[in-house]
Design an enzyme around this catalytic site. Structure first.
Site, PDB file in Angstrom:
ATOM      1  N   ALA A 280       2.869   4.870 -22.350  1.00 47.08           N
ATOM      2  CA  ALA A 280       1.865   4.265 -22.943  1.00 47.08           C
ATOM      3  C   ALA A 280       1.514   2.939 -22.238  1.00 47.08           C
ATOM      4  CB  ALA A 280       1.940   4.289 -24.728  1.00 47.08           C
TER       5      ALA A 280
ATOM      6  N   GLY B  81       5.514   7.681 -23.984  1.00 49.63           N
ATOM      7  CA  GLY B  81       4.107   8.593 -24.225  1.00 49.63           C
ATOM      8  C   GLY B  81       3.893   9.537 -22.710  1.00 49.63           C
TER       9      GLY B  81
ATOM     10  N   GLU C 109       6.339  12.333 -23.841  1.00 46.94           N
ATOM     11  CA  GLU C 109       5.917  12.782 -25.176  1.00 46.94           C
ATOM     12  C   GLU C 109       4.433  13.871 -24.587  1.00 46.94           C
ATOM     13  OE1 GLU C 109       5.126   9.076 -26.966  1.00 46.94           O
ATOM     14  OE2 GLU C 109       6.079   9.817 -28.910  1.00 46.94           O
TER      15      GLU C 109
ATOM     16  N   GLU D  40      11.103   3.635 -26.393  1.00 45.70           N
ATOM     17  CA  GLU D  40      10.333   2.870 -27.302  1.00 45.70           C
ATOM     18  C   GLU D  40      10.882   1.651 -28.110  1.00 45.70           C
ATOM     19  OE1 GLU D  40       9.719   5.814 -26.627  1.00 45.70           O
ATOM     20  OE2 GLU D  40       7.491   6.347 -26.786  1.00 45.70           O
TER      21      GLU D  40
END
Ligand code: COA
Length: 260
Positions: A66, A112, A115, A135
């Site tokens: 992200a 992300g 993911e 993270e």
């Protein structure tokens, strides 16, 4: 369709959705997540598209996570919203997509990015790929489904270790962990994904949609996957594809599925 942060191309039944922010290693900002949502919606509606190949531009990254610059000053409430909206718009949308989604992991798939690859129906990686959920090194936890999908794929202990250490694994180890199904050279990644898509497209896409639903039900809390399977199995009998598939077999010819 034209986008700023992604490329959306179509050829021979395959939609190529490519994240295209090379200067940021294809990190997912809000605009990119929105565009990916729109591209998947378009792919869902386009009857000519049978399979989606999801990848990142360049040779370095699938998606490096992200976009950290976008959320570094978020409050608790904003953080919760970020995860909820992202999961709904993109990650769950991809996981429940009615057409097969293959992630072609061409480099870093972090946070992300991993993911997103895990939300796809299965993954093929090139031998330079590196995967991880870093993270906790930033003081957060995975928020786009990583704490759920990683243990489903690699097992609880390995997921715990990967998330706690925030470390990366290479493509070979990802293969050993069942995180990816195949490892190819960088040059072979997209051709291999296309070859796999070609095998898929010979079959009934309606039946494949039903199978996606039934397989996913196995991982949804409170759902009985066996019941979903019975429903979807029964539904198949009402399709033109079923009539074509069984008739082709009985007449010793190749099936030509209408996709209905
Ligand atoms: N969010 C925002 N920007 C990112 C990013 C992310 N997740 N990952 C990479 N970038 C940006 C970098 O800030 C840099 O931008 P700049 O040139 O404007 O400074 C550019 O992409 C290139 O990255 P850089 O770090 O210089 O490349 P590298 O080869 O040295 O390192 C990584 C590659 C993937 C190891 C490193 O970029 C990294 O650790 N990224 C963050 C991974 C992460 O924690 N993801 C989880 C987020 S929840």
């Amino acid at each position: 369709m034209s986008f700023e942060n992604i490329k959306f191309e179509e050829n021979d039944g395959i939609a190529y959705i490519t994240i295209d922010r090379p200067t940021k290693l294809n990190a997912l900002n809000k605009a990119t997540i929105q565009e990916l949502h729109e591209a998947f919606e378009a792919a869902q509606e386009d009857g000519d598209i049978k399979v989606i190949i999801l990848t990142g531009i360049g040779e370095k990254a699938f998606v490096a996570g992200a976009d950290i610059s976008e959320f570094s000053d978020f409050s608790k409430e904003e953080g919760k919203q970020l995860a909820a909206q992202g999961q709904e718009k993109l990650f769950d949308f991809v996981a429940n997509f009615p057409k097969p989604v293959i992630a072609a992991v061409n480099g870093f798939a972090l946070g992300g990015g991993l993911e997103l690859a895990m939300a796809a129906h299965f993954r093929i990686a090139s031998d330079n790929a590196k995967m991880g959920l870093p993270e906790v090194s930033l003081g957060v936890i995975p928020g786009y489904g990583g704490t759920q999908r990683l243990p489903q794929l690699v097992g609880k202990g390995r997921a715990m270790e990967m998330i706690m250490t925030a470390g990366m694994i290479d493509a070979r180890q990802a293969l050993e962990y069942n995180l990816v199904n195949h490892v190819t050279t960088q040059e072979e990644l997209i051709p291999f994904a296309e070859k796999t898509a070609g095998k898929i497209m010979k079959n009934s896409m309606v039946a494949i949609s039903g199978a996606i639903k039934a397989i996913n039900a196995n991982f949804e809390a409170g759902r009985n996957g066996f019941e979903v399977e019975i429903e979807e199995f029964g539904r198949s009998f009402g399709t033109e594809d079923f009539k074509e598939g069984t008739s082709a077999f009985l007449h010793k010819r190749k099936a030509n599925f209408p996709g209905k």
